[in-house]
Motif scaffolding. Structure first.
Motif, PDB file in Angstrom:
ATOM      1  N   ALA A  35       6.813  -2.416  -8.235  1.00 27.46           N
ATOM      2  CA  ALA A  35       7.250  -2.797  -6.950  1.00 27.46           C
ATOM      3  C   ALA A  35       6.416  -2.122  -6.010  1.00 27.46           C
ATOM      4  CB  ALA A  35       8.787  -2.806  -6.557  1.00 27.46           C
ATOM      5  N   GLN A  36       5.378  -2.415  -5.640  1.00 20.46           N
ATOM      6  CA  GLN A  36       4.396  -2.027  -4.781  1.00 20.46           C
ATOM      7  C   GLN A  36       4.792  -2.679  -3.272  1.00 20.46           C
ATOM      8  OE1 GLN A  36       2.690   0.347  -3.212  1.00 20.46           O
ATOM      9  NE2 GLN A  36       1.042   0.403  -4.510  1.00 20.46           N
ATOM     10  N   THR A  37       4.520  -1.553  -2.128  1.00 18.43           N
ATOM     11  CA  THR A  37       5.070  -2.049  -0.789  1.00 18.43           C
ATOM     12  C   THR A  37       4.238  -3.271  -0.401  1.00 18.43           C
ATOM     13  OG1 THR A  37       3.150  -0.499   0.087  1.00 18.43           O
ATOM     14  CG2 THR A  37       5.366   0.326  -0.086  1.00 18.43           C
ATOM     15  N   GLY A  38       3.030  -3.465  -0.616  1.00 17.43           N
ATOM     16  CA  GLY A  38       1.902  -4.609  -0.163  1.00 17.43           C
ATOM     17  C   GLY A  38       0.542  -4.082  -0.248  1.00 17.43           C
ATOM     18  N   ALA A  39      -0.225  -4.616   0.473  1.00 19.88           N
ATOM     19  CA  ALA A  39      -1.712  -4.308   0.864  1.00 19.88           C
ATOM     20  C   ALA A  39      -2.008  -3.871   2.173  1.00 19.88           C
ATOM     21  CB  ALA A  39      -2.340  -5.180   0.233  1.00 19.88           C
ATOM     22  N   GLU A  40      -1.291  -2.891   2.898  1.00 23.97           N
ATOM     23  CA  GLU A  40      -1.092  -2.596   4.205  1.00 23.97           C
ATOM     24  C   GLU A  40      -2.318  -1.767   4.706  1.00 23.97           C
ATOM     25  OE1 GLU A  40       1.148  -1.691   2.119  1.00 23.97           O
ATOM     26  OE2 GLU A  40       1.374   0.491   2.431  1.00 23.97           O
ATOM     27  N   SER A  41      -2.972  -0.801   3.888  1.00 20.61           N
ATOM     28  CA  SER A  41      -4.076  -0.021   4.319  1.00 20.61           C
ATOM     29  C   SER A  41      -4.844   0.322   3.223  1.00 20.61           C
ATOM     30  CB  SER A  41      -3.278   1.257   4.609  1.00 20.61           C
ATOM     31  OG  SER A  41      -2.372   1.875   3.514  1.00 20.61           O
TER      32      SER A  41
END
Ligand code: GZL
Length: 330
Positions: free
Chosen positions: A47-53
């Motif tokens: 479960a990754q946070t997202g692709a924010e950076s």
């Protein structure tokens, strides 16, 4: 917890990475249903946070490379688009799918107790990578990541050394609200500049994204003017890069009219540092995949692991960045 030097592992680009561990051992969950011990494929829900950076992209790549089929894994990947509720729902889905282990990079610190309890009851071990949670450490097997508080102190000490003796008006671009790096970097930086003439005149979250940093910085410039701001502390490179865009659009010269300090040291940030648009960067190493994969295998095999493993960071001024930028692995 006492940090203890544990081991050194080589990573891409041959840059040595020193790991330190914390002493409170945690035995693997005896109820672990993983069949990894028999050499079969280990199914892992990540479960990754997202692709924010840019940091997150490097971290995801590191995790996907480590949890490969060749290394004995089947990886089920979910990116939660920085949405804590979506991330908890993804973990619940992993539990319902009956994966052998779950790895989480938690968007925020709070709200994890119930779903981690459910994973424990299902006999599915959880490994945390990158950020931490406020839930009891009995609810996860181990964590590998960075000392965010130390990163904030390192950034603040440099700011105090460079600007602390003169009246300095600082604005802050905070990371995701409620996340461990945002909380701990802010606290460390504030401790380091205490008693100096650096005055924080504003702080607001840019959610660790470039667009978020640009938008918040545009608001600061509208409120204070280029001349009313001396220093930006951005909790990550991407928000600092967004601030650069806003400062240049307003006719300012980033790194000169307004000094910028950031954390991460990803390629785009280091290039801005070499170009003189950022003044100092504290590293936050995203290459956590190999250690996370090692921990999953150890826990599935019933081996005892430490509760925390810290990856050590460096820091760079403009001269130091120019020396290493071509050889860094991210
Ligand atoms: C830090 C990590 C942070 C980075 C940001 O370990 O959680 O999240 O500093 C990223 O770039 O978005």
């Amino acid at each position: 917890m006492n940090k203890r030097f544990l081991s050194t592992i080589a990573i891409a680009g041959a840059a040595a990475l020193a790991l330190t561990a914390c002493s409170s051992d945690s035995d693997a969950d005896p109820g672990a249903t993983g069949d990894g011990g028999s050499g079969d494929t280990i199914t892992v829900g990540f479960a990754q946070t997202g692709a924010e950076s840019g940091w997150r992209a490097a971290n995801t790549e590191s995790m996907e490379n480590a949890f490969s089929e060749a290394n004995g894994f089947e990886l089920i990947f979910n990116a939660a688009d920085n949405d804590p509720a979506a991330q908890i729902s993804a973990v619940r889905n992993f539990i319902n799918q009956g994966v052998d282990a779950i790895v989480i990079a938690p968007v925020v610190e709070d709200g994890w107790d119930d779903v981690l309890e459910e994973a424990k009851e299902a006999g599915i071990p959880v490994i945390l990578e990158d950020r931490t949670v406020s839930a009891s450490e009995d609810l996860y097997a181990s964590w590998v990541g960075l000392d965010f508080h130390a990163e904030g102190v390192k950034a603040g000490e440099w700011a105090a050394e460079q600007y602390g003796d003169t009246a300095t008006k600082m604005v802050v671009l905070e990371g995701t609200t409620g996340s461990a790096p945002a909380n701990d970097r802010a606290a460390g930086f504030a401790e380091a500049i205490e008693g100096t003439q650096i005055e924080q005149i504003a702080t607001q979250t840019g959610d660790f994204t470039r667009d978020g940093g640009k938008s918040v910085m545009e608001g600061y410039i509208a409120q204070y003017g280029i001349d009313g701001i001396d220093l930006v502390f951005a909790h990550n490179d991407d928000m600092g890069l967004g601030a650069i865009e806003a400062i240049e659009a307003a006719g300012g010269t980033p790194g000169e009219d307004i000094k910028i300090i950031t954390i991460d040291a990803v390629k785009d940030g280091m290039q801005a540092l070499v170009d003189g648009k950022i003044n100092y960067i504290v590293e936050c190493n995203p290459l956590l995949g190999d250690k996370a994969a090692e921990l999953v295998k150890q826990v599935i095999a019933g081996e005892s692991v430490d509760k925390s493993y810290y990856v050590e960071d460096q820091a760079f001024d403009q001269a130091a960045a120019a020396e290493v930028i071509d050889t860094r692995p991210y």
